[in-house]
Motif scaffolding. Structure first.
Motif, PDB file in Angstrom:
ATOM      1  N   TYR A 203     -88.786 -46.137 -19.260  1.00 59.75           N
ATOM      2  CA  TYR A 203     -87.625 -45.383 -19.749  1.00 59.75           C
ATOM      3  C   TYR A 203     -86.427 -45.646 -18.841  1.00 59.75           C
ATOM      4  O   TYR A 203     -86.508 -45.495 -17.621  1.00 59.75           O
ATOM      5  CB  TYR A 203     -87.951 -43.888 -19.766  1.00 59.75           C
ATOM      6  CG  TYR A 203     -86.790 -43.001 -20.176  1.00 59.75           C
ATOM      7  CD1 TYR A 203     -86.415 -42.907 -21.512  1.00 59.75           C
ATOM      8  CD2 TYR A 203     -86.085 -42.272 -19.228  1.00 59.75           C
ATOM      9  CE1 TYR A 203     -85.356 -42.078 -21.892  1.00 59.75           C
ATOM     10  CE2 TYR A 203     -85.035 -41.443 -19.601  1.00 59.75           C
ATOM     11  CZ  TYR A 203     -84.671 -41.352 -20.927  1.00 59.75           C
ATOM     12  OH  TYR A 203     -83.628 -40.543 -21.302  1.00 59.75           O
ATOM     13  N   ILE A 204     -85.317 -46.052 -19.446  1.00 59.08           N
ATOM     14  CA  ILE A 204     -84.079 -46.317 -18.719  1.00 59.08           C
ATOM     15  C   ILE A 204     -82.965 -45.502 -19.365  1.00 59.08           C
ATOM     16  O   ILE A 204     -82.853 -45.442 -20.586  1.00 59.08           O
ATOM     17  CB  ILE A 204     -83.721 -47.817 -18.754  1.00 59.08           C
ATOM     18  CG1 ILE A 204     -84.783 -48.636 -18.018  1.00 59.08           C
ATOM     19  CG2 ILE A 204     -82.343 -48.067 -18.130  1.00 59.08           C
ATOM     20  CD1 ILE A 204     -84.631 -50.137 -18.159  1.00 59.08           C
ATOM     21  N   GLU A 205     -82.170 -44.884 -18.533  1.00 56.19           N
ATOM     22  CA  GLU A 205     -81.085 -44.040 -19.027  1.00 56.19           C
ATOM     23  C   GLU A 205     -79.756 -44.558 -18.492  1.00 56.19           C
ATOM     24  O   GLU A 205     -79.603 -44.768 -17.290  1.00 56.19           O
ATOM     25  CB  GLU A 205     -81.323 -42.604 -18.558  1.00 56.19           C
ATOM     26  CG  GLU A 205     -80.589 -41.546 -19.343  1.00 56.19           C
ATOM     27  CD  GLU A 205     -81.090 -40.161 -18.953  1.00 56.19           C
ATOM     28  OE1 GLU A 205     -80.482 -39.571 -18.040  1.00 56.19           O
ATOM     29  OE2 GLU A 205     -82.082 -39.682 -19.544  1.00 56.19           O
TER      30      GLU A 205
ATOM     31  N   ALA B  15     -88.305 -55.767 -15.156  1.00 62.88           N
ATOM     32  CA  ALA B  15     -87.525 -56.910 -15.615  1.00 62.88           C
ATOM     33  C   ALA B  15     -86.311 -56.461 -16.430  1.00 62.88           C
ATOM     34  O   ALA B  15     -85.204 -56.986 -16.260  1.00 62.88           O
ATOM     35  CB  ALA B  15     -88.407 -57.844 -16.443  1.00 62.88           C
ATOM     36  N   VAL B  16     -86.509 -55.481 -17.312  1.00 59.88           N
ATOM     37  CA  VAL B  16     -85.396 -54.975 -18.120  1.00 59.88           C
ATOM     38  C   VAL B  16     -84.372 -54.288 -17.227  1.00 59.88           C
ATOM     39  O   VAL B  16     -83.153 -54.481 -17.382  1.00 59.88           O
ATOM     40  CB  VAL B  16     -85.913 -53.995 -19.204  1.00 59.88           C
ATOM     41  CG1 VAL B  16     -84.749 -53.392 -19.987  1.00 59.88           C
ATOM     42  CG2 VAL B  16     -86.868 -54.707 -20.150  1.00 59.88           C
ATOM     43  N   ARG B  17     -84.841 -53.486 -16.292  1.00 55.97           N
ATOM     44  CA  ARG B  17     -83.947 -52.808 -15.345  1.00 55.97           C
ATOM     45  C   ARG B  17     -83.090 -53.811 -14.592  1.00 55.97           C
ATOM     46  O   ARG B  17     -81.863 -53.678 -14.509  1.00 55.97           O
ATOM     47  CB  ARG B  17     -84.795 -51.996 -14.350  1.00 55.97           C
ATOM     48  CG  ARG B  17     -84.013 -51.330 -13.224  1.00 55.97           C
ATOM     49  CD  ARG B  17     -84.937 -51.014 -12.066  1.00 55.97           C
ATOM     50  NE  ARG B  17     -85.436 -52.222 -11.428  1.00 55.97           N
ATOM     51  CZ  ARG B  17     -86.609 -52.323 -10.802  1.00 55.97           C
ATOM     52  NH1 ARG B  17     -87.432 -51.284 -10.775  1.00 55.97           N
ATOM     53  NH2 ARG B  17     -86.962 -53.458 -10.241  1.00 55.97           N
TER      54      ARG B  17
ATOM     55  N   ASP C 252     -74.691 -49.415 -14.612  1.00 54.66           N
ATOM     56  CA  ASP C 252     -75.181 -48.452 -13.627  1.00 54.66           C
ATOM     57  C   ASP C 252     -76.250 -47.605 -14.317  1.00 54.66           C
ATOM     58  O   ASP C 252     -75.948 -46.912 -15.298  1.00 54.66           O
ATOM     59  CB  ASP C 252     -74.056 -47.550 -13.115  1.00 54.66           C
ATOM     60  CG  ASP C 252     -73.065 -48.299 -12.242  1.00 54.66           C
ATOM     61  OD1 ASP C 252     -73.510 -49.217 -11.524  1.00 54.66           O
ATOM     62  OD2 ASP C 252     -71.867 -47.982 -12.294  1.00 54.66           O
ATOM     63  N   LEU C 253     -77.464 -47.668 -13.816  1.00 56.25           N
ATOM     64  CA  LEU C 253     -78.575 -46.954 -14.443  1.00 56.25           C
ATOM     65  C   LEU C 253     -78.761 -45.597 -13.787  1.00 56.25           C
ATOM     66  O   LEU C 253     -78.820 -45.487 -12.565  1.00 56.25           O
ATOM     67  CB  LEU C 253     -79.866 -47.771 -14.328  1.00 56.25           C
ATOM     68  CG  LEU C 253     -79.765 -49.250 -14.732  1.00 56.25           C
ATOM     69  CD1 LEU C 253     -81.129 -49.908 -14.633  1.00 56.25           C
ATOM     70  CD2 LEU C 253     -79.192 -49.400 -16.125  1.00 56.25           C
ATOM     71  N   ASP C 254     -78.864 -44.558 -14.599  1.00 55.44           N
ATOM     72  CA  ASP C 254     -79.092 -43.224 -14.045  1.00 55.44           C
ATOM     73  C   ASP C 254     -80.574 -42.988 -13.788  1.00 55.44           C
ATOM     74  O   ASP C 254     -80.944 -42.277 -12.859  1.00 55.44           O
ATOM     75  CB  ASP C 254     -78.553 -42.168 -15.007  1.00 55.44           C
ATOM     76  CG  ASP C 254     -78.589 -40.774 -14.405  1.00 55.44           C
ATOM     77  OD1 ASP C 254     -77.879 -40.544 -13.412  1.00 55.44           O
ATOM     78  OD2 ASP C 254     -79.338 -39.923 -14.918  1.00 55.44           O
ATOM     79  N   THR C 255     -81.421 -43.596 -14.617  1.00 51.97           N
ATOM     80  CA  THR C 255     -82.868 -43.429 -14.493  1.00 51.97           C
ATOM     81  C   THR C 255     -83.549 -44.724 -14.899  1.00 51.97           C
ATOM     82  O   THR C 255     -83.100 -45.391 -15.828  1.00 51.97           O
ATOM     83  CB  THR C 255     -83.377 -42.289 -15.416  1.00 51.97           C
ATOM     84  OG1 THR C 255     -82.746 -41.070 -15.044  1.00 51.97           O
ATOM     85  CG2 THR C 255     -84.878 -42.122 -15.324  1.00 51.97           C
TER      86      THR C 255
END
Length: 244
Positions: free
Chosen positions: A138-140, A183-185, A194-197
């Motif tokens: 999970y990416i936010e 890899a996705v991150r 900028d990723l929050d999570t």
């Protein structure tokens, strides 16, 4: 009396703010531990750890707390910590999974069992409810100050290797296979996001509505679990009635 009442109100607000800050620090500590455990404890060689450390700085988390979480993952400081998942049923038969990080399994198991029992639930055996959940990366990405349309964000996420994306008013929620999360991150960060999570979570495949007469018990159970220092995450296959 008015002076005392004002002081009491201020103290009450401060205690509430401290409790909220403590929960934020607890979650960040969990994220620091997991990032350091999964990769290099040196943030220079670990993008995920750098991401969480940036979040810790933004939350004004003390440096000692940050280092202590990293030391736990690297085995420093003496105590050895284990990650344990508990499964159980809340009031009304609702499925709950509890992820814990502990240096004393007996203490943690007793506390988790007690929480379920006190609030009309029961602790189950391994596998009793986990089949109701799906493990996903999970990416936010927060939408504030982000000049990206939903279509553009979706294309970038899919190009990076994501499986799906949902959009809310405040964020883009990107889903991946757990093995593809890193890899996705990294690819999204290379694109300048900028990723929050960025973490692996458990998502319920179906949910059960909590019966109206069980709402108080259910809320008490979740609060007690989340306030336990050993608990890292509580996953619920349940929803509260709309008018609760």
């Amino acid at each position: 009396m008015s002076g005392h009442s004002k002081w009491h109100n201020i103290q009450g607000r401060k205690n509430a703010q401290d409790a909220k800050r403590g929960k934020i620090f607890q979650k960040i500590s969990r994220d620091l531990y997991q990032a350091a455990k999964a990769g290099d404890p040196d943030p220079e060689n670990n993008p995920q750890l750098r991401l969480v450390m940036e979040k810790a700085r933004a939350a004004n988390m003390p440096k000692d707390n940050v280092q202590r979480a990293i030391d736990k993952a690297s085995g420093l400081g003496g105590a050895k910590f284990e990650e344990i998942t508990y499964e159980g049923y809340g009031p009304g038969g609702t499925a709950i999974m509890v992820s814990a990080l502990t240096d004393n399994k007996n203490r943690t198991a007793a506390a988790i069992r007690s929480a379920f029992t006190h609030h009309g639930g029961s602790l189950g055996a391994s596998g009793s409810v986990s089949y109701m959940f799906d493990r996903k990366g999970y990416i936010e990405v927060l939408r504030d100050d982000l000049d990206k349309s939903e279509d553009d964000m979706l294309m970038d996420a899919l190009d990076a290797g994501a499986d799906d994306m949902k959009t809310t008013d405040s964020e883009f929620q990107i889903f991946t296979d757990p093995s593809s999360l890193a890899a996705v991150r990294d690819e999204l960060q290379k694109k300048g996001y900028d990723l929050d999570t960025a973490e692996v979570r458990m998502f319920p495949e179906t949910t059960t509505e909590v019966p109206g007469d069980k709402i108080s018990q259910y809320s008490g159970l979740i609060d007690e679990l989340e306030n336990n220092d050993d608990v890292q995450d509580v996953y619920e296959a349940a929803v509260l009635p709309e008018n609760s």
